[in-house]
Design an enzyme around this catalytic site. Structure first.
Site, PDB file in Angstrom:
ATOM      1  N   SER A  64       0.799  -1.237   0.000  1.00  0.00           N
ATOM      2  CA  SER A  64       0.000   0.000   0.000  1.00  0.00           C
ATOM      3  C   SER A  64       0.824   1.276   0.000  1.00  0.00           C
ATOM      4  O   SER A  64       0.290   2.346  -0.294  1.00  0.00           O
ATOM      5  CB  SER A  64      -0.884   0.045   1.243  1.00  0.00           C
ATOM      6  OG  SER A  64      -2.143  -0.439   0.951  1.00  0.00           O
ATOM      7  N   LYS A  67       0.679   3.375  -2.973  1.00  0.00           N
ATOM      8  CA  LYS A  67      -0.490   4.213  -3.271  1.00  0.00           C
ATOM      9  C   LYS A  67      -0.132   5.704  -3.207  1.00  0.00           C
ATOM     10  O   LYS A  67      -0.740   6.525  -3.890  1.00  0.00           O
ATOM     11  CB  LYS A  67      -1.627   3.905  -2.288  1.00  0.00           C
ATOM     12  CG  LYS A  67      -2.196   2.480  -2.442  1.00  0.00           C
ATOM     13  CD  LYS A  67      -3.159   2.152  -1.319  1.00  0.00           C
ATOM     14  CE  LYS A  67      -3.724   0.745  -1.445  1.00  0.00           C
ATOM     15  NZ  LYS A  67      -4.518   0.349  -0.254  1.00  0.00           N
ATOM     16  N   TYR A 189      -2.836  -2.274 -10.827  1.00  0.00           N
ATOM     17  CA  TYR A 189      -2.839  -2.084  -9.363  1.00  0.00           C
ATOM     18  C   TYR A 189      -2.016  -3.171  -8.652  1.00  0.00           C
ATOM     19  O   TYR A 189      -1.228  -2.876  -7.752  1.00  0.00           O
ATOM     20  CB  TYR A 189      -4.292  -2.056  -8.867  1.00  0.00           C
ATOM     21  CG  TYR A 189      -4.414  -2.059  -7.354  1.00  0.00           C
ATOM     22  CD1 TYR A 189      -4.158  -0.905  -6.620  1.00  0.00           C
ATOM     23  CD2 TYR A 189      -4.768  -3.214  -6.665  1.00  0.00           C
ATOM     24  CE1 TYR A 189      -4.265  -0.905  -5.233  1.00  0.00           C
ATOM     25  CE2 TYR A 189      -4.870  -3.218  -5.280  1.00  0.00           C
ATOM     26  CZ  TYR A 189      -4.614  -2.069  -4.570  1.00  0.00           C
ATOM     27  OH  TYR A 189      -4.702  -2.081  -3.193  1.00  0.00           O
ATOM     28  N   TYR A 240      -4.659   2.915   7.603  1.00  0.00           N
ATOM     29  CA  TYR A 240      -5.930   2.186   7.652  1.00  0.00           C
ATOM     30  C   TYR A 240      -6.833   2.839   8.704  1.00  0.00           C
ATOM     31  O   TYR A 240      -6.885   4.058   8.767  1.00  0.00           O
ATOM     32  CB  TYR A 240      -5.678   0.695   7.936  1.00  0.00           C
ATOM     33  CG  TYR A 240      -4.574   0.120   7.076  1.00  0.00           C
ATOM     34  CD1 TYR A 240      -4.666   0.144   5.690  1.00  0.00           C
ATOM     35  CD2 TYR A 240      -3.414  -0.415   7.633  1.00  0.00           C
ATOM     36  CE1 TYR A 240      -3.660  -0.374   4.883  1.00  0.00           C
ATOM     37  CE2 TYR A 240      -2.399  -0.938   6.834  1.00  0.00           C
ATOM     38  CZ  TYR A 240      -2.521  -0.899   5.459  1.00  0.00           C
ATOM     39  OH  TYR A 240      -1.529  -1.390   4.676  1.00  0.00           O
ATOM     40  N   VAL A 258       0.958  -3.764   3.926  1.00  0.00           N
ATOM     41  CA  VAL A 258       0.830  -5.080   4.576  1.00  0.00           C
ATOM     42  C   VAL A 258       2.092  -5.937   4.441  1.00  0.00           C
ATOM     43  O   VAL A 258       2.183  -6.993   5.055  1.00  0.00           O
ATOM     44  CB  VAL A 258      -0.402  -5.882   4.085  1.00  0.00           C
ATOM     45  CG1 VAL A 258      -1.699  -5.230   4.509  1.00  0.00           C
ATOM     46  CG2 VAL A 258      -0.357  -6.103   2.588  1.00  0.00           C
TER      47      VAL A 258
HETATM   48  N1  GLU Z   1      -2.164  -5.058  -2.475  1.00  0.00           N
HETATM   49  C1  GLU Z   1      -2.773  -5.020  -1.164  1.00  0.00           C
HETATM   50  C2  GLU Z   1      -4.277  -5.122  -1.286  1.00  0.00           C
HETATM   51  O1  GLU Z   1      -4.822  -4.534  -2.185  1.00  0.00           O
HETATM   52  C3  GLU Z   1      -2.343  -3.764  -0.488  1.00  0.00           C
HETATM   53  C4  GLU Z   1      -2.854  -3.719   0.886  1.00  0.00           C
HETATM   54  C5  GLU Z   1      -2.015  -2.934   1.831  1.00  0.00           C
HETATM   55  O2  GLU Z   1      -0.794  -2.925   1.830  1.00  0.00           O
HETATM   56  O3  GLU Z   1      -2.678  -2.307   2.651  1.00  0.00           O
HETATM   57  O4  GLU Z   1      -4.916  -5.755  -0.514  1.00  0.00           O
END
Ligand code: GLU
Length: 304
Positions: A64, A67, A189, A240, A258
Protein backbone atom coordinates in the site's frame (compact mmCIF):
# COMPACT_ATOMS: atom_id res chain seq x y z
CA UNK A 1 23.08 17.46 18.42
CA UNK A 2 21.06 14.23 18.48
CA UNK A 3 23.11 11.07 18.00
CA UNK A 4 20.71 9.46 15.52
CA UNK A 5 22.73 6.27 15.18
CA UNK A 6 22.62 5.71 18.95
CA UNK A 7 18.85 6.29 18.96
CA UNK A 8 18.33 3.78 16.14
CA UNK A 9 20.61 1.24 17.84
CA UNK A 10 18.66 1.40 21.08
CA UNK A 11 15.31 1.03 19.24
CA UNK A 12 16.75 -1.97 17.41
CA UNK A 13 17.81 -3.65 20.65
CA UNK A 14 14.27 -3.32 22.03
CA UNK A 15 12.71 -4.58 18.81
CA UNK A 16 14.76 -7.75 18.43
CA UNK A 17 13.99 -8.71 22.02
CA UNK A 18 10.22 -8.21 21.63
CA UNK A 19 8.27 -11.38 22.33
CA UNK A 20 5.18 -10.37 20.33
CA UNK A 21 6.23 -9.47 16.79
CA UNK A 22 2.74 -9.47 15.26
CA UNK A 23 1.46 -11.69 12.46
CA UNK A 24 2.75 -11.78 8.87
CA UNK A 25 0.02 -11.08 6.26
CA UNK A 26 -1.07 -14.29 4.57
CA UNK A 27 -4.06 -13.23 2.46
CA UNK A 28 -1.55 -12.65 -0.35
CA UNK A 29 0.05 -16.13 -0.34
CA UNK A 30 3.50 -14.93 -1.51
CA UNK A 31 3.80 -12.60 1.48
CA UNK A 32 3.22 -15.41 3.97
CA UNK A 33 6.77 -16.78 3.44
CA UNK A 34 8.51 -13.69 4.82
CA UNK A 35 10.44 -14.23 8.07
CA UNK A 36 9.08 -12.00 10.81
CA UNK A 37 12.47 -11.81 12.50
CA UNK A 38 13.51 -9.24 9.88
CA UNK A 39 13.73 -5.76 11.38
CA UNK A 40 15.13 -2.54 9.96
CA UNK A 41 15.12 1.22 10.41
CA UNK A 42 16.71 3.70 8.07
CA UNK A 43 16.83 7.48 8.38
CA UNK A 44 17.72 10.03 5.71
CA UNK A 45 18.02 13.60 6.90
CA UNK A 46 17.37 16.70 4.79
CA UNK A 47 21.04 17.55 5.16
CA UNK A 48 22.02 14.31 3.44
CA UNK A 49 23.10 12.05 6.31
CA UNK A 50 21.90 8.44 6.33
CA UNK A 51 21.69 6.13 9.33
CA UNK A 52 20.50 2.55 9.42
CA UNK A 53 20.31 -0.53 11.58
CA UNK A 54 19.23 -4.12 10.96
CA UNK A 55 18.01 -5.40 7.58
CA UNK A 56 17.75 -2.01 5.90
CA UNK A 57 19.29 -3.26 2.67
CA UNK A 58 16.91 -6.23 2.25
CA UNK A 59 14.05 -6.00 -0.24
CA UNK A 60 10.43 -6.17 0.92
CA UNK A 61 7.03 -5.72 -0.73
CA UNK A 62 5.96 -2.09 -0.35
CA UNK A 63 2.27 -2.90 -1.06
CA UNK A 64 0.00 0.00 0.00
CA UNK A 65 2.94 2.38 0.36
CA UNK A 66 2.90 2.46 -3.45
CA UNK A 67 -0.49 4.21 -3.27
CA UNK A 68 1.26 7.45 -2.27
CA UNK A 69 3.52 7.26 -5.32
CA UNK A 70 0.58 6.50 -7.60
CA UNK A 71 -1.27 9.49 -6.16
CA UNK A 72 1.65 11.85 -6.68
CA UNK A 73 2.02 10.68 -10.28
CA UNK A 74 -1.74 11.15 -10.87
CA UNK A 75 -1.54 14.64 -9.31
CA UNK A 76 1.22 15.59 -11.68
CA UNK A 77 -0.87 14.34 -14.61
CA UNK A 78 -4.38 15.67 -13.90
CA UNK A 79 -4.09 17.90 -10.81
CA UNK A 80 -7.27 18.85 -8.99
CA UNK A 81 -9.55 16.76 -11.23
CA UNK A 82 -8.66 13.77 -9.04
CA UNK A 83 -10.90 15.07 -6.28
CA UNK A 84 -14.01 14.79 -8.45
CA UNK A 85 -13.59 11.01 -8.21
CA UNK A 86 -12.03 10.42 -4.77
CA UNK A 87 -12.69 12.12 -1.42
CA UNK A 88 -10.11 13.14 1.21
CA UNK A 89 -11.67 11.93 4.46
CA UNK A 90 -10.40 9.14 6.73
CA UNK A 91 -12.62 6.09 6.37
CA UNK A 92 -12.47 4.77 9.93
CA UNK A 93 -12.82 1.33 8.36
CA UNK A 94 -10.43 -1.38 7.12
CA UNK A 95 -8.64 -0.69 3.83
CA UNK A 96 -10.70 -3.22 1.87
CA UNK A 97 -14.13 -2.42 3.26
CA UNK A 98 -16.84 -2.12 0.61
CA UNK A 99 -19.98 -1.01 2.47
CA UNK A 100 -19.04 2.71 2.55
CA UNK A 101 -18.33 2.71 -1.16
CA UNK A 102 -21.84 1.57 -1.88
CA UNK A 103 -23.44 4.01 0.55
CA UNK A 104 -21.38 6.88 -0.86
CA UNK A 105 -22.29 6.14 -4.48
CA UNK A 106 -18.94 4.88 -5.68
CA UNK A 107 -16.81 7.81 -4.43
CA UNK A 108 -14.06 6.28 -2.27
CA UNK A 109 -13.33 8.04 1.02
CA UNK A 110 -9.67 8.64 0.19
CA UNK A 111 -6.93 7.55 -2.25
CA UNK A 112 -5.26 5.20 0.25
CA UNK A 113 -8.08 2.74 0.89
CA UNK A 114 -8.17 0.10 -1.81
CA UNK A 115 -11.17 1.46 -3.71
CA UNK A 116 -9.56 4.93 -3.82
CA UNK A 117 -6.25 3.49 -4.97
CA UNK A 118 -8.07 1.56 -7.70
CA UNK A 119 -9.56 4.84 -8.99
CA UNK A 120 -6.05 6.36 -8.98
CA UNK A 121 -4.79 3.29 -10.86
CA UNK A 122 -7.57 3.87 -13.42
CA UNK A 123 -6.37 7.47 -13.88
CA UNK A 124 -2.80 6.25 -14.45
CA UNK A 125 -3.95 3.57 -16.90
CA UNK A 126 -5.83 6.28 -18.85
CA UNK A 127 -3.00 8.83 -18.89
CA UNK A 128 0.22 6.82 -19.15
CA UNK A 129 1.24 5.49 -22.53
CA UNK A 130 2.73 2.27 -21.16
CA UNK A 131 1.26 2.29 -17.65
CA UNK A 132 3.35 -0.39 -15.91
CA UNK A 133 6.60 0.64 -17.55
CA UNK A 134 6.03 4.38 -17.15
CA UNK A 135 5.01 4.08 -13.50
CA UNK A 136 8.06 1.96 -12.68
CA UNK A 137 10.27 4.52 -14.41
CA UNK A 138 8.66 7.30 -12.36
CA UNK A 139 9.40 5.43 -9.11
CA UNK A 140 12.97 4.73 -10.24
CA UNK A 141 13.44 8.38 -11.06
CA UNK A 142 12.17 9.50 -7.64
CA UNK A 143 14.53 7.03 -5.97
CA UNK A 144 17.42 7.76 -8.32
CA UNK A 145 17.72 3.98 -8.59
CA UNK A 146 17.15 1.96 -11.76
CA UNK A 147 17.32 -1.36 -9.92
CA UNK A 148 13.85 -0.99 -8.34
CA UNK A 149 11.40 -3.50 -9.78
CA UNK A 150 8.05 -5.24 -9.59
CA UNK A 151 7.92 -8.69 -8.00
CA UNK A 152 5.85 -10.57 -10.56
CA UNK A 153 5.26 -13.57 -8.25
CA UNK A 154 3.71 -11.26 -5.68
CA UNK A 155 1.58 -9.50 -8.34
CA UNK A 156 0.29 -12.83 -9.70
CA UNK A 157 -0.27 -14.18 -6.21
CA UNK A 158 -2.50 -11.23 -5.41
CA UNK A 159 -4.20 -11.46 -8.78
CA UNK A 160 -5.32 -15.02 -7.97
CA UNK A 161 -6.65 -14.18 -4.49
CA UNK A 162 -7.66 -10.51 -4.70
CA UNK A 163 -11.39 -11.16 -4.70
CA UNK A 164 -12.25 -8.11 -2.63
CA UNK A 165 -10.31 -5.86 -4.96
CA UNK A 166 -12.24 -7.34 -7.89
CA UNK A 167 -15.45 -6.66 -5.95
CA UNK A 168 -14.37 -3.05 -5.26
CA UNK A 169 -13.42 -2.45 -8.88
CA UNK A 170 -16.73 -3.88 -10.10
CA UNK A 171 -18.62 -1.70 -7.67
CA UNK A 172 -16.69 1.35 -8.89
CA UNK A 173 -17.49 0.36 -12.47
CA UNK A 174 -21.19 0.05 -11.64
CA UNK A 175 -21.09 3.64 -10.31
CA UNK A 176 -19.24 4.77 -13.45
CA UNK A 177 -16.14 5.68 -11.49
CA UNK A 178 -13.84 3.41 -13.50
CA UNK A 179 -13.12 4.25 -17.13
CA UNK A 180 -11.02 1.24 -18.10
CA UNK A 181 -11.88 -2.47 -17.91
CA UNK A 182 -11.74 -3.95 -14.38
CA UNK A 183 -9.07 -6.54 -15.23
CA UNK A 184 -6.81 -3.96 -16.91
CA UNK A 185 -6.97 -1.59 -13.92
CA UNK A 186 -6.43 -4.36 -11.38
CA UNK A 187 -3.53 -5.82 -13.34
CA UNK A 188 -1.84 -2.41 -13.04
CA UNK A 189 -2.84 -2.08 -9.36
CA UNK A 190 -1.44 -5.51 -8.41
CA UNK A 191 1.87 -4.72 -10.14
CA UNK A 192 2.01 -1.32 -8.47
CA UNK A 193 1.58 -2.94 -5.03
CA UNK A 194 4.19 -5.60 -5.80
CA UNK A 195 7.09 -3.13 -6.05
CA UNK A 196 9.97 -4.17 -3.83
CA UNK A 197 12.35 -1.82 -2.07
CA UNK A 198 14.81 -1.77 0.76
CA UNK A 199 14.33 0.71 3.59
CA UNK A 200 17.12 2.84 2.10
CA UNK A 201 15.45 2.91 -1.31
CA UNK A 202 12.08 3.77 0.25
CA UNK A 203 13.52 6.70 2.22
CA UNK A 204 15.16 7.95 -0.97
CA UNK A 205 11.92 7.58 -2.96
CA UNK A 206 9.88 9.53 -0.42
CA UNK A 207 12.43 12.31 -0.12
CA UNK A 208 10.39 14.62 -2.40
CA UNK A 209 7.56 14.74 0.17
CA UNK A 210 10.00 16.12 2.76
CA UNK A 211 11.66 18.39 0.21
CA UNK A 212 8.83 20.51 -1.27
CA UNK A 213 8.30 18.21 -4.24
CA UNK A 214 11.92 17.91 -5.37
CA UNK A 215 13.46 14.44 -5.50
CA UNK A 216 17.03 13.62 -4.46
CA UNK A 217 18.26 14.69 -7.90
CA UNK A 218 16.68 18.10 -7.24
CA UNK A 219 14.06 17.71 -9.97
CA UNK A 220 10.62 19.18 -9.17
CA UNK A 221 7.88 16.52 -9.56
CA UNK A 222 4.91 18.04 -7.73
CA UNK A 223 4.17 21.53 -6.41
CA UNK A 224 4.40 22.70 -2.76
CA UNK A 225 0.64 22.73 -2.61
CA UNK A 226 0.42 19.14 -3.85
CA UNK A 227 3.05 18.05 -1.31
CA UNK A 228 0.96 19.66 1.42
CA UNK A 229 -2.01 17.60 0.28
CA UNK A 230 -0.13 14.30 0.03
CA UNK A 231 1.32 14.79 3.52
CA UNK A 232 -2.09 15.74 4.95
CA UNK A 233 -3.58 12.59 3.45
CA UNK A 234 -0.76 10.46 4.86
CA UNK A 235 -1.38 11.91 8.31
CA UNK A 236 -5.15 11.43 8.23
CA UNK A 237 -5.49 8.29 6.10
CA UNK A 238 -2.08 6.60 5.94
CA UNK A 239 -2.61 3.84 8.49
CA UNK A 240 -5.93 2.19 7.65
CA UNK A 241 -8.31 2.66 10.57
CA UNK A 242 -5.39 3.37 12.88
CA UNK A 243 -4.37 6.76 11.45
CA UNK A 244 -5.51 8.52 14.63
CA UNK A 245 -3.42 6.16 16.75
CA UNK A 246 -0.34 6.71 14.55
CA UNK A 247 -0.73 10.50 14.74
CA UNK A 248 -1.25 10.20 18.50
CA UNK A 249 1.75 7.94 19.13
CA UNK A 250 4.19 9.05 16.43
CA UNK A 251 3.04 12.45 15.17
CA UNK A 252 4.30 12.24 11.60
CA UNK A 253 2.65 11.87 8.19
CA UNK A 254 3.38 8.39 6.87
CA UNK A 255 2.12 5.31 5.09
CA UNK A 256 2.18 1.64 5.92
CA UNK A 257 1.77 -1.48 3.81
CA UNK A 258 0.83 -5.08 4.58
CA UNK A 259 4.38 -6.13 3.67
CA UNK A 260 5.33 -4.63 7.07
CA UNK A 261 6.94 -1.44 5.81
CA UNK A 262 6.26 2.06 7.14
CA UNK A 263 7.63 5.30 5.76
CA UNK A 264 7.15 8.55 7.68
CA UNK A 265 8.59 12.02 7.37
CA UNK A 266 9.05 15.42 8.93
CA UNK A 267 8.96 18.04 6.16
CA UNK A 268 12.31 19.81 5.69
CA UNK A 269 13.96 17.49 8.24
CA UNK A 270 13.96 13.78 7.47
CA UNK A 271 12.41 10.64 6.01
CA UNK A 272 12.41 7.50 8.15
CA UNK A 273 11.52 3.97 7.05
CA UNK A 274 10.96 0.86 9.14
CA UNK A 275 10.37 -2.74 8.12
CA UNK A 276 9.12 -5.49 10.38
CA UNK A 277 6.79 -7.97 8.64
CA UNK A 278 4.60 -8.87 11.63
CA UNK A 279 1.37 -6.83 11.63
CA UNK A 280 -0.97 -5.79 14.43
CA UNK A 281 -4.73 -6.37 14.29
CA UNK A 282 -5.27 -3.25 12.16
CA UNK A 283 -2.74 -4.36 9.54
CA UNK A 284 0.11 -2.02 10.51
CA UNK A 285 3.60 -3.28 11.32
CA UNK A 286 3.55 -3.88 15.06
CA UNK A 287 7.21 -3.23 15.82
CA UNK A 288 7.51 -0.58 13.12
CA UNK A 289 4.88 1.56 14.83
CA UNK A 290 6.54 1.05 18.20
CA UNK A 291 9.94 1.94 16.74
CA UNK A 292 8.63 5.18 15.27
CA UNK A 293 6.92 6.11 18.52
CA UNK A 294 10.26 5.65 20.29
CA UNK A 295 12.08 7.62 17.59
CA UNK A 296 9.90 10.74 17.78
CA UNK A 297 9.79 10.56 21.59
CA UNK A 298 13.55 10.18 21.99
CA UNK A 299 14.49 12.81 19.39
CA UNK A 300 11.53 15.15 20.13
CA UNK A 301 11.06 15.50 16.37
CA UNK A 302 7.47 15.31 15.19
CA UNK A 303 5.13 17.74 13.47
CA UNK A 304 3.56 18.50 16.83
N1 GLU B 1 -2.16 -5.06 -2.47
C1 GLU B 1 -2.77 -5.02 -1.16
C2 GLU B 1 -4.28 -5.12 -1.29
O1 GLU B 1 -4.82 -4.53 -2.19
C3 GLU B 1 -2.34 -3.76 -0.49
C4 GLU B 1 -2.85 -3.72 0.89
C5 GLU B 1 -2.01 -2.93 1.83
O2 GLU B 1 -0.79 -2.93 1.83
O3 GLU B 1 -2.68 -2.31 2.65
O4 GLU B 1 -4.92 -5.76 -0.51
Amino acid sequence: MTDFQAVLNSIYQDAIQATDKGVVASYIPELAHVNKENFAIQLRTATGECYGVGDYNKLFSIQSISKVLALSKAMSLIGEDIWKRVDVEPSGHPFNQLALLEIENGIPRNPFINSGAIVIADILVSHLKNPKEDFLNYVRELAGDASINYNIDVALSEQSTGFKNFAAANLLKSFKNLNNPVDVVLDFYFYQCSIEMTCSQLSNTFYLFANNGKCLQNKLHITDRQVKRVNALMLTCGFYDEAGEFAFEVGLPGKSGVGGGIVALLPDHFVITTWSPGLNKKGNSKLGMQALEQFTTKTKQSIF
